[in-house]
Structures are given as C-alpha cells and as structure tokens.
Design an enzyme around this catalytic site. Structure first.
Site, PDB file in Angstrom:
ATOM      1  N   GLU A  35      11.119  28.833  91.403  1.00 51.03           N
ATOM      2  CA  GLU A  35      10.445  28.913  90.106  1.00 51.03           C
ATOM      3  C   GLU A  35       9.351  27.858  90.039  1.00 51.03           C
ATOM      4  O   GLU A  35       9.609  26.668  90.243  1.00 51.03           O
ATOM      5  CB  GLU A  35      11.441  28.722  88.960  1.00 51.03           C
ATOM      6  CG  GLU A  35      10.813  28.634  87.581  1.00 51.03           C
ATOM      7  CD  GLU A  35       9.938  29.816  87.237  1.00 51.03           C
ATOM      8  OE1 GLU A  35       8.737  29.585  86.942  1.00 51.03           O
ATOM      9  OE2 GLU A  35      10.428  30.960  87.271  1.00 51.03           O
ATOM     10  N   ILE A  42       8.850  33.574  81.168  1.00 52.53           N
ATOM     11  CA  ILE A  42       8.046  33.770  79.963  1.00 52.53           C
ATOM     12  C   ILE A  42       8.928  34.095  78.771  1.00 52.53           C
ATOM     13  O   ILE A  42       8.732  33.584  77.668  1.00 52.53           O
ATOM     14  CB  ILE A  42       7.006  34.886  80.185  1.00 52.53           C
ATOM     15  CG1 ILE A  42       5.988  34.468  81.253  1.00 52.53           C
ATOM     16  CG2 ILE A  42       6.304  35.237  78.875  1.00 52.53           C
ATOM     17  CD1 ILE A  42       5.179  33.244  80.885  1.00 52.53           C
ATOM     18  N   ALA A 183       4.534  45.684  70.279  1.00 52.28           N
ATOM     19  CA  ALA A 183       5.510  44.737  69.744  1.00 52.28           C
ATOM     20  C   ALA A 183       4.942  43.327  69.627  1.00 52.28           C
ATOM     21  O   ALA A 183       5.138  42.653  68.610  1.00 52.28           O
ATOM     22  CB  ALA A 183       6.762  44.737  70.620  1.00 52.28           C
ATOM     23  N   GLU A 203      -6.212  48.789  66.409  1.00 51.46           N
ATOM     24  CA  GLU A 203      -5.494  49.557  67.417  1.00 51.46           C
ATOM     25  C   GLU A 203      -6.369  50.701  67.906  1.00 51.46           C
ATOM     26  O   GLU A 203      -6.924  51.450  67.097  1.00 51.46           O
ATOM     27  CB  GLU A 203      -4.186  50.099  66.829  1.00 51.46           C
ATOM     28  CG  GLU A 203      -3.443  51.095  67.683  1.00 51.46           C
ATOM     29  CD  GLU A 203      -3.100  50.570  69.065  1.00 51.46           C
ATOM     30  OE1 GLU A 203      -3.469  51.235  70.061  1.00 51.46           O
ATOM     31  OE2 GLU A 203      -2.478  49.488  69.156  1.00 51.46           O
ATOM     32  N   HIS A 443      32.413  49.416  55.033  1.00 51.81           N
ATOM     33  CA  HIS A 443      31.655  49.372  53.786  1.00 51.81           C
ATOM     34  C   HIS A 443      31.882  48.020  53.120  1.00 51.81           C
ATOM     35  O   HIS A 443      33.005  47.531  53.098  1.00 51.81           O
ATOM     36  CB  HIS A 443      32.117  50.489  52.846  1.00 51.81           C
ATOM     37  CG  HIS A 443      31.481  50.441  51.487  1.00 51.81           C
ATOM     38  ND1 HIS A 443      30.201  50.892  51.251  1.00 51.81           N
ATOM     39  CD2 HIS A 443      31.949  49.962  50.294  1.00 51.81           C
ATOM     40  CE1 HIS A 443      29.907  50.719  49.983  1.00 51.81           C
ATOM     41  NE2 HIS A 443      30.962  50.162  49.379  1.00 51.81           N
TER      42      HIS A 443
END
Length: 464
Positions: A35, A42, A183, A203, A443
């Site tokens: 590494e 990341i 995302a 976009e 519930h």
C-alpha cells in the site's frame, strides 16, 4: 535488495485488498499487502466512511433548523466547518488504524510503498526503506480508481474540486456547482445544501441519478428542488473559467448556451481504474476503458494475476470489492465458490433523503422480457416515518408476474440504506412474494413499508 516469498501478494490495501489478504491468511496462506498510502484505501480514507461523517454533521444542522417541529426552542445554532472536517478526518484515521491492527492480528505483512508487477510471480516495491522484491504464485491487483475529468476541463484543487477538496474545504462556499448527479455528486450536493450553500446540479443525462429507477430519480429531483437546489438535466458543461473569487461555467442545454457563476465547482463525473505504472505491459492482462478484464473467479488473462474492486470495473462499491476479494482467494484455495451475481449487489446513496436499490429497475425488467408486478408504498402511510417527522419516501418493488421472484427493489427515504439489506437477503435466498408476504414485520418500523410494497404488487396492500 531483499526478497520475500508469500502465497498471495495484494497490490492495494483498500476494502477489496485488505479483506482479501485477511481471508487468505485465515485459509492458511502467507499473505502480504502493498500500500502506497493509508490502509483502507480511498473508501475508508477519502470516500465511504469520512463522507458519512460529514453527512451526519449536515443532517444535524438540518435538524437544528427544524427543532420547533419536535417541540424544542433554541437560539440560532452555528457550526465550525473546520471542526466538522476534523471530525471526519479523525473518523477515517481511527478506522485506518483499525485495519492495520486487523492485518497484524491475522499475520499479514504490510509493505509501505508503490508496487508493480516485475515479471511472472514477482512484485517490485519502491518504499521508504528502499526497493524490495516480493514473490508469490498469486498476485491480486486491487489498485482502485480515481476521478475522471471532462474533456478540456480539469480540477485545479482550488476553485474546481474533486472529492478530496470537497471533503476538506477551508471555508464553506456560498454557492456550489456540482457536475454529475451520481452517488458522489448527490452526496456532496446534499452535504453542502444542508449547511446552507446554494447548490446547482448539472447532469448530462435526461434525469439525475440515472442509474436508479426512474420513479426514484423523479422523487429525488422533487425533494432536492424543494430543499432549494437548482437542477439542470440534459445539460453539459462546456467550460470553466476563473471569475473573481469564483468560477464562471459555460453550460449548454435545452435553453441553449448560457453562463452561470459559482464560488466552487465539484467534478463528479465518474472514475477510471488505476491501471498505469503497475507493470501490465507485456502481460496477458486486458485493459478495456480503464478497467481490467476478469472472469467469474477474478482471474485476468495472465496466469497467476487477479483483479478485484474498482480497477476490475463497475459497480464501484466497497462491498462489491470486499466480496470479490473473498471470492478470489477462496477460489485460489480450491474452495467451491459461487460467482458474484451483480443483480444481488445493493447500492446506497447517503443524501437526504437516502436512496438505496438492488436488482432490476422496472424499465430494465421489462426490457429483459419479464412481465412484472410492481408494488409501491409511500412513507406517508407508515406510522414510524410519521413519528420520526420524515414522512417523505417511497418503497418500490418489482416482481416477476409468472414466478413471483423478486427482481428489484428501489427505496428513497430516511434510513433506506439500512432497510435495503432485507431485500438483499431476500434476493440471495431467491425469495418470492409468498415468503415476503408471510414474513412478520415488526411494528412500528420503517420496514413495514417493505411489506406493504410487496402486498401492493399483489393487490393485498392494507394501509393505502
């Protein structure tokens, strides 16, 4: 030059690489990780984890602005962007240290430095302690990916940011232009908007979040616009130029060409694999559009060389990388492994409201030839959502009409990134509507909306 022999050497200590090395060690193999930066890659250091710490802070700021709805009164709340950033960095550092501990605990050697293939079965490492050579019959490439730019447009780190600069702003910009609505772009848009910045999303596709089901995209667009964001779809960025202390952006869309101004710009238009300078020349490893080609067991075209995670192509998700790493080393160990089914990989976006999905969208299911049954249930009909004060959301489920198989699930609303795991388990178990209908959901919980969406697909919904 020292030499070290292992059974498995992994290039890259991200969520694919370090997990693969630990699993290899568990299976009795001598494993090493190379590494060049911080362990965790990341994702842990500059992606998944620290961004969630940032988003938690912006969520708190949003809640502080709406305390009256919960019966509280408070003077004007303020925040310190420097302390918000520091908390995010501290979280990343803590977890990176945790990865180092796990590798040590499992007997995995870590070599700090830049690694590259150096002939069959060899990895050359250039580190602080000088050059070293590692040898192993199995070498895993887990080198990750980096942000892509736009033609003629690059981040300068000052006014035009990648995710790294966006995560460590020296000050909060008053306005932000986010280029790309996947995302990463949407999460930064949500973070900065909830801290008070004016946010403009651009976009190129005809809708934001183009990888999501169209209904979820439309729901998200309305939610973001209600929060005050400006959104331009089917729009491209042609130029970025300094203007005063900010940036002038040249846009082209349905209205023609125009110019907009912003203090800062975040480029979030995708990623490309880190395939350069890792020794692929002269090997049988095939690189296509910035990513390494692999088979179902993560093997490349070069014997003994494997690739996992972002460098091996989409979806670019940490949990996909980890799963591929385990699959790969278990295959190396001779275990009977099940190929990864990408339709069973959930995706999550941690904006406000959260978004999560798995499997086929309604459109993709129809295009694949399925006759479908589609169920929908709004958070407006869920007691827990109303009690939380977060009643804007939707659960959508897509089933095969003939077999009842769950083809896909698409969620938007509070905590859906936690709920999606229920549908992930259902898909792994090849669940049909019968099992989901017969499941007793507790519930009051948000998960009841998952049940009701299934019921709706088969004309049995109760609470709408």
């Amino acid at each position: 030059m020292a030499g070290h022999r292992f059974d498995v050497v992994v290039l890259g200590g991200g969520p694919g690489g370090y997990v693969a090395a630990i699993r290899a060690a568990q299976l009795g193999m001598a494993a090493a990780v190379v590494e060049r930066d911080a362990l965790g890659g990341i994702c842990l250091n500059w992606g998944c984890i620290p961004t969630k710490a940032l988003l938690r802070s912006s969520e708190i700021n949003h809640l502080l602005g709406h305390l009256d709805a919960f019966g509280f009164a408070l003077g004007e709340a303020t925040f310190d962007i420097g302390r918000i950033v520091k908390r995010s960095r501290d979280v990343a550092a803590r977890l990176s240290g945790g990865v180092a501990h796990l590798l040590h605990k499992n007997g995995v050697r870590v070599f700090k430095g830049r690694g590259r293939l150096d002939g069959p079965g060899r990895v050359a490492v250039e580190g602080e302690g000088g050059p070293e050579t590692l040898s192993a019959p199995h070498i895993l490439l887990a080198t990750g990916a980096r942000p892509r730019g736009l033609p003629g447009i690059a981040a300068d780190g000052a006014r035009v940011w990648t995710y790294r600069e966006a995560m460590t702003p020296p000050a909060l910009p008053s306005s932000l232009l986010v280029v790309g609505s996947g995302a990463i772009g949407i999460e930064f848009a949500s973070f900065y908007r909830d801290l008070g910045a004016d946010v403009h999303i651009v976009e190129a596709m005809d809708r934001i979040l183009p990888a999501e089901d169209e209904e979820i995209s439309a729901f998200a667009c309305k939610a973001f616009e209600a929060q005050g964001m400006t959104i331009d779809t089917a729009t491209t960025v042609e130029s970025l130029a300094p203007s005063g202390d900010g940036v002038a952006a040249g846009l082209t869309g349905a209205e023609g060409a125009r110019e907009v101004a912003a203090d800062r710009v975040v480029l979030a238009v995708g990623i490309t694999g880190n395939v350069e300078d890792i020794g692929l020349d002269g090997t049988g490893v095939v690189v296509d559009r910035g990513h390494i080609g692999v088979d179902a067991r993560m093997r490349t075209g070069e014997p003994g060389i494997y690739a996992i995670g972002d460098v091996a192509g989409p979806p670019w998700l940490a949990h996909k990388a980890s799963h591929e790493g385990i699959l790969c080393v278990e295959g190396i160990a001779g275990r009977d492994v099940r190929p990864l089914d990408r339709e069973r990989i959930p995706g999550c976006t941690y904006c406000r409201p959260q978004i999560a999905s798995i499997g086929l969208s309604e459109a993709a299911a129809r295009e694949a030839g399925h006759e479908v049954r589609v169920g929908r249930f709004p958070y407006l009909g869920n007691g827990k959502a109303i009690a939380l004060g977060d009643d804007q959301g939707l659960i959508k489920t897509v089933f095969d009409a003939a077999t009842g198989a769950l083809l896909g699930a698409h969620l938007i609303g509070t905590d859906v990134t936690e709920l999606i795991q229920g549908f992930a388990i259902a898909k792994t178990l090849e669940t049909t509507e019968a099992e989901l209908i017969e499941t007793v959901f507790p519930h009051p919980t948000l998960s009841e909306a998952m049940h009701e969406s299934t019921l709706d697909a088969f004309q049995r919904v109760i609470h709408v």
